[in-house]
Design a protein around this motif. Structure first.
Motif, PDB file in Angstrom:
ATOM      1  N   ALA A   1       7.653   4.679   0.387  1.00 16.40           N
ATOM      2  CA  ALA A   1       6.984   4.949   1.665  1.00 16.40           C
ATOM      3  C   ALA A   1       7.611   6.155   2.353  1.00 16.40           C
ATOM      4  O   ALA A   1       7.063   6.687   3.315  1.00 16.40           O
ATOM      5  CB  ALA A   1       7.085   3.727   2.578  1.00 16.40           C
TER       6      ALA A   1
ATOM      7  N   ASP B   1       0.836  -1.215   0.000  1.00 22.37           N
ATOM      8  CA  ASP B   1       0.000   0.000   0.000  1.00 22.37           C
ATOM      9  C   ASP B   1       0.864   1.256   0.000  1.00 22.37           C
ATOM     10  O   ASP B   1       0.592   2.205  -0.739  1.00 22.37           O
ATOM     11  CB  ASP B   1      -0.896   0.042   1.248  1.00 22.37           C
ATOM     12  CG  ASP B   1      -2.085  -0.877   1.100  1.00 22.37           C
ATOM     13  OD1 ASP B   1      -2.246  -1.457   0.010  1.00 22.37           O
ATOM     14  OD2 ASP B   1      -2.841  -1.024   2.090  1.00 22.37           O
ATOM     15  N   CYS B   2       1.891   1.256   0.854  1.00 25.35           N
ATOM     16  CA  CYS B   2       2.741   2.453   0.950  1.00 25.35           C
ATOM     17  C   CYS B   2       3.556   2.621  -0.324  1.00 25.35           C
ATOM     18  O   CYS B   2       3.837   3.748  -0.740  1.00 25.35           O
ATOM     19  CB  CYS B   2       3.672   2.364   2.165  1.00 25.35           C
ATOM     20  SG  CYS B   2       2.773   2.511   3.707  1.00 25.35           S
TER      21      CYS B   2
ATOM     22  N   ASP C   1       8.798  10.069   2.550  1.00 24.62           N
ATOM     23  CA  ASP C   1       8.283  11.327   1.998  1.00 24.62           C
ATOM     24  C   ASP C   1       9.450  12.130   1.421  1.00 24.62           C
ATOM     25  O   ASP C   1      10.482  12.285   2.071  1.00 24.62           O
ATOM     26  CB  ASP C   1       7.602  12.118   3.127  1.00 24.62           C
ATOM     27  CG  ASP C   1       7.061  13.439   2.657  1.00 24.62           C
ATOM     28  OD1 ASP C   1       5.958  13.443   2.085  1.00 24.62           O
ATOM     29  OD2 ASP C   1       7.745  14.463   2.835  1.00 24.62           O
TER      30      ASP C   1
ATOM     31  N   LYS D   1       6.276  13.139  -6.280  1.00 19.77           N
ATOM     32  CA  LYS D   1       5.714  11.795  -6.478  1.00 19.77           C
ATOM     33  C   LYS D   1       6.383  11.113  -7.658  1.00 19.77           C
ATOM     34  O   LYS D   1       6.980  11.776  -8.505  1.00 19.77           O
ATOM     35  CB  LYS D   1       4.209  11.894  -6.704  1.00 19.77           C
ATOM     36  CG  LYS D   1       3.457  12.243  -5.438  1.00 19.77           C
ATOM     37  CD  LYS D   1       2.025  11.769  -5.511  1.00 19.77           C
ATOM     38  CE  LYS D   1       1.486  11.518  -4.114  1.00 19.77           C
ATOM     39  NZ  LYS D   1       0.290  10.716  -4.131  1.00 19.77           N
TER      40      LYS D   1
ATOM     41  N   LYS E   1       5.358  18.057  -2.232  1.00 22.46           N
ATOM     42  CA  LYS E   1       5.684  16.628  -2.225  1.00 22.46           C
ATOM     43  C   LYS E   1       6.008  16.157  -3.646  1.00 22.46           C
ATOM     44  O   LYS E   1       5.296  16.502  -4.593  1.00 22.46           O
ATOM     45  CB  LYS E   1       4.510  15.826  -1.649  1.00 22.46           C
ATOM     46  CG  LYS E   1       4.815  14.342  -1.484  1.00 22.46           C
ATOM     47  CD  LYS E   1       3.654  13.625  -0.786  1.00 22.46           C
ATOM     48  CE  LYS E   1       3.749  12.110  -0.896  1.00 22.46           C
ATOM     49  NZ  LYS E   1       4.608  11.460   0.064  1.00 22.46           N
TER      50      LYS E   1
ATOM     51  N   GLY F   1       0.832   3.476  -3.224  1.00 27.61           N
ATOM     52  CA  GLY F   1       0.152   4.747  -2.936  1.00 27.61           C
ATOM     53  C   GLY F   1       1.101   5.861  -2.543  1.00 27.61           C
ATOM     54  O   GLY F   1       0.663   6.974  -2.266  1.00 27.61           O
ATOM     55  N   GLU F   2       2.406   5.570  -2.443  1.00 30.95           N
ATOM     56  CA  GLU F   2       3.420   6.556  -2.015  1.00 30.95           C
ATOM     57  C   GLU F   2       2.989   7.235  -0.712  1.00 30.95           C
ATOM     58  O   GLU F   2       2.958   8.456  -0.584  1.00 30.95           O
ATOM     59  CB  GLU F   2       3.680   7.578  -3.123  1.00 30.95           C
ATOM     60  CG  GLU F   2       4.181   6.919  -4.395  1.00 30.95           C
ATOM     61  CD  GLU F   2       4.671   7.916  -5.430  1.00 30.95           C
ATOM     62  OE1 GLU F   2       5.559   8.712  -5.114  1.00 30.95           O
ATOM     63  OE2 GLU F   2       4.156   7.872  -6.559  1.00 30.95           O
ATOM     64  N   LYS F   3       2.631   6.352   0.271  1.00 33.49           N
ATOM     65  CA  LYS F   3       2.085   6.848   1.548  1.00 33.49           C
ATOM     66  C   LYS F   3       3.120   6.706   2.648  1.00 33.49           C
ATOM     67  O   LYS F   3       3.750   5.648   2.786  1.00 33.49           O
ATOM     68  CB  LYS F   3       0.863   5.989   1.938  1.00 33.49           C
ATOM     69  CG  LYS F   3      -0.434   6.482   1.373  1.00 33.49           C
ATOM     70  CD  LYS F   3      -1.617   5.795   2.033  1.00 33.49           C
ATOM     71  CE  LYS F   3      -1.515   4.285   1.971  1.00 33.49           C
ATOM     72  NZ  LYS F   3      -2.666   3.486   2.066  1.00 33.49           N
ATOM     73  N   TYR F   4       3.257   7.713   3.487  1.00 39.54           N
ATOM     74  CA  TYR F   4       4.149   7.615   4.636  1.00 39.54           C
ATOM     75  C   TYR F   4       3.457   6.801   5.733  1.00 39.54           C
ATOM     76  O   TYR F   4       2.303   7.092   6.089  1.00 39.54           O
ATOM     77  CB  TYR F   4       4.510   9.017   5.163  1.00 39.54           C
ATOM     78  CG  TYR F   4       5.460   8.931   6.327  1.00 39.54           C
ATOM     79  CD1 TYR F   4       6.813   8.694   6.117  1.00 39.54           C
ATOM     80  CD2 TYR F   4       5.000   9.022   7.638  1.00 39.54           C
ATOM     81  CE1 TYR F   4       7.688   8.577   7.184  1.00 39.54           C
ATOM     82  CE2 TYR F   4       5.869   8.902   8.709  1.00 39.54           C
ATOM     83  CZ  TYR F   4       7.207   8.683   8.470  1.00 39.54           C
ATOM     84  OH  TYR F   4       8.069   8.550   9.526  1.00 39.54           O
ATOM     85  N   PRO F   5       4.125   5.783   6.316  1.00 38.85           N
ATOM     86  CA  PRO F   5       3.473   4.905   7.306  1.00 38.85           C
ATOM     87  C   PRO F   5       3.494   5.503   8.717  1.00 38.85           C
ATOM     88  O   PRO F   5       4.247   5.048   9.583  1.00 38.85           O
ATOM     89  CB  PRO F   5       4.320   3.636   7.222  1.00 38.85           C
ATOM     90  CG  PRO F   5       5.689   4.126   6.870  1.00 38.85           C
ATOM     91  CD  PRO F   5       5.509   5.351   6.029  1.00 38.85           C
ATOM     92  N   GLU F   6       2.653   6.517   8.947  1.00 38.81           N
ATOM     93  CA  GLU F   6       2.667   7.235  10.231  1.00 38.81           C
ATOM     94  C   GLU F   6       2.381   6.303  11.415  1.00 38.81           C
ATOM     95  O   GLU F   6       3.016   6.384  12.459  1.00 38.81           O
ATOM     96  CB  GLU F   6       1.646   8.389  10.155  1.00 38.81           C
ATOM     97  CG  GLU F   6       1.413   9.152  11.434  1.00 38.81           C
ATOM     98  CD  GLU F   6       2.674   9.763  12.057  1.00 38.81           C
ATOM     99  OE1 GLU F   6       3.676   9.940  11.357  1.00 38.81           O
ATOM    100  OE2 GLU F   6       2.641  10.023  13.272  1.00 38.81           O
TER     101      GLU F   6
END
Ligand SMILES: Cc1cc2nc3c(=O)[nH]c(=O)nc-3n(C[C@H](O)[C@H](O)[C@H](O)COP(=O)(O)OP(=O)(O)OC[C@H]3O[C@@H](n4cnc5c(N)ncnc54)[C@H](O)[C@@H]3O)c2cc1C
Length: 370
Positions: free
Chosen positions: A197, A31-32, A199, A190, A188, A35-40
């Motif tokens: 994952a 997913d990260c 940023d 992309k 940001k 989706g290029e999501k930071y895993p907070e």
């Protein structure tokens, strides 16, 4: 000479490995990545598990190595909220440490280090962002590129030019810049090839007023502070490389075994396994040797650059060969991600070319290896 690690470090290694195996699920990693999501959420869990123990750099090295052996992108994402902290730790005033380091060390804030500019990263002395003293504050103008944690960090250690000296690197200074300061903007970025994952952002500084007391240490010493930092952080990048090399090798061996006894007993496959494992062991010896000099307050920049360059190259080598020996099975999923993630290790904190220049220049000065 004793190559065995103290029992407490083996226990720490196991604790980190267990954490990564449980928390770095394939679903989160995928997913990260896509989706290029930071895993907070993972960052908070890793902090609460006490994986980054700043009282013991060996534990930090082991943490980075073990997390990256499961997933480099997630491993880097949860171990870089502190990126640049050593500059504050070593050269910051008590005021700056209390205001900016304490929240990071207690998991309440994220920081970053902003050196690279759109004009280039290798030539640190050539940076153009300018800081001009006006009364009780500096005014900063310019931009920074490819900054890790760029759009999520609360504050940055940022390098800017404060004077035009004949020797360009003598005119640089470090500041703490908060992301909420007026005139600060993060965009940001992309579409990265790997470590998606994490940023990454471009920072723009448009007449940003920075209080005078946010100058770190002395004006004109910024280049020296950043080089001191790189001599620490390169050890940790080498540890990222060890983790990736080990993770890819072990995963490809298990995939190859599942492909059948006749497959894994082929000579060509065994040659690859042997070469990957040998290079990994060599990279680990070099990294731990460079780390032991640094952690005993006797840094050896030549060894540090060798470790960073060789461990990064080993990670790229092992991920490529892992995909190769597993064929179609390696082109999808974890091994494919390892391969994309590994490449950055040869770029950040000094490209392989830059590390080789440092090694050669030092050796020429010193008259060779001892
Ligand atoms: C995902 C990501 C995260 C990053 N995070 C950060 C961060 O948090 N903070 C930060 O400040 N920077 C960060 N960087 C920037 C990174 O440190 C730079 O990309 C790196 O230093 C190389 O700079 P450059 O990309 O501008 O390449 P350049 O410096 O333009 O180099 C281009 C090529 O020329 C070669 N080269 C350059 N100079 C020489 C020379 N003298 N001799 C021989 N070859 C040379 C290089 O090896 C490279 O192959 C990040 C980059 C990426 C991609």
């Amino acid at each position: 000479m004793d190559f065995a690690m103290d029992e407490k470090y083996e226990e720490h290694r196991k604790k980190v490995r267990d954490f990564a195996k449980k928390e770095f699920t394939e679903k989160i990693a995928e997913d990260c990545d896509t989706g290029e999501k930071y895993p907070e959420e993972l960052r908070r869990k890793a902090f609460e598990a006490g994986l980054m123990d700043f009282t013991d750099p060996w534990k930090i090295l082991i943490t980075i190595e073990e997390l990256c052996s499961v997933d480099e992108s997630l491993g880097v994402a949860v171990t870089t909220p502190y990126f640049g902290a050593e500059v504050l730790m070593l050269f910051g005033s008590d005021y700056l440490k209390e205001k900016y380091l304490t929240p990071v060390n207690t998991g309440k804030a994220i920081m970053g280090l902003a050196v690279t500019e759109p004009g280039g990263g290798s030539d640190v002395a050539g940076i153009k962002t300018r800081a001009t003293l006006e009364g009780d504050h500096y005014v900063l103008n310019g931009s920074k590129m490819f900054i890790t944690n760029g759009s999520i960090a609360n504050h940055f250690v940022l390098l800017a030019r404060t004077s035009d000296e004949e020797k360009k690197h003598h005119g640089l200074s470090c500041f703490v810049v908060e992301s909420t300061f007026e005139g600060f903007k993060a965009n940001k970025l992309k579409g990265k090839m790997g470590v998606r994952a994490t940023d990454t952002a471009e920072l723009q500084l448009n007449n940003v007023k920075v209080p005078k007391e946010n100058l770190i240490g002395e004006p004109g010493k910024g280049f020296y502070y950043i080089m001191t930092f790189f001599n620490i952080s390169r050890i940790y990048v080498a540890a990222q490389g060890l983790g990736v090399a080990k993770g890819a090798l072990n995963l490809s061996m298990s995939v190859a075994k599942n492909m059948g006894e006749s497959y894994v007993s082929q000579e060509s496959v065994q040659f690859e396994i042997s070469e990957m494992a040998t290079r990994f062991e060599a990279a680990r010896l070099l990294t731990y040797k460079a780390a032991s000099f640094l952690f005993n307050f006797n840094p050896n920049p030549t060894l540090t650059s060798m470790a960073k360059f060789y461990a990064a190259e080993t990670a790229v080598f092992c991920t490529e060969r892992s995909v190769e020996i597993t064929g179609m099975n390696g082109v999808f999923g974890q091994l494919e991600r390892f391969l994309r993630d590994a490449k950055i290790l040869e770029i950040w904190e000094g490209t392989s070319e830059v590390e080789k220049l440092i090694i050669a220049r030092n050796l020429i000065k010193e008259g060779g290896v001892s």
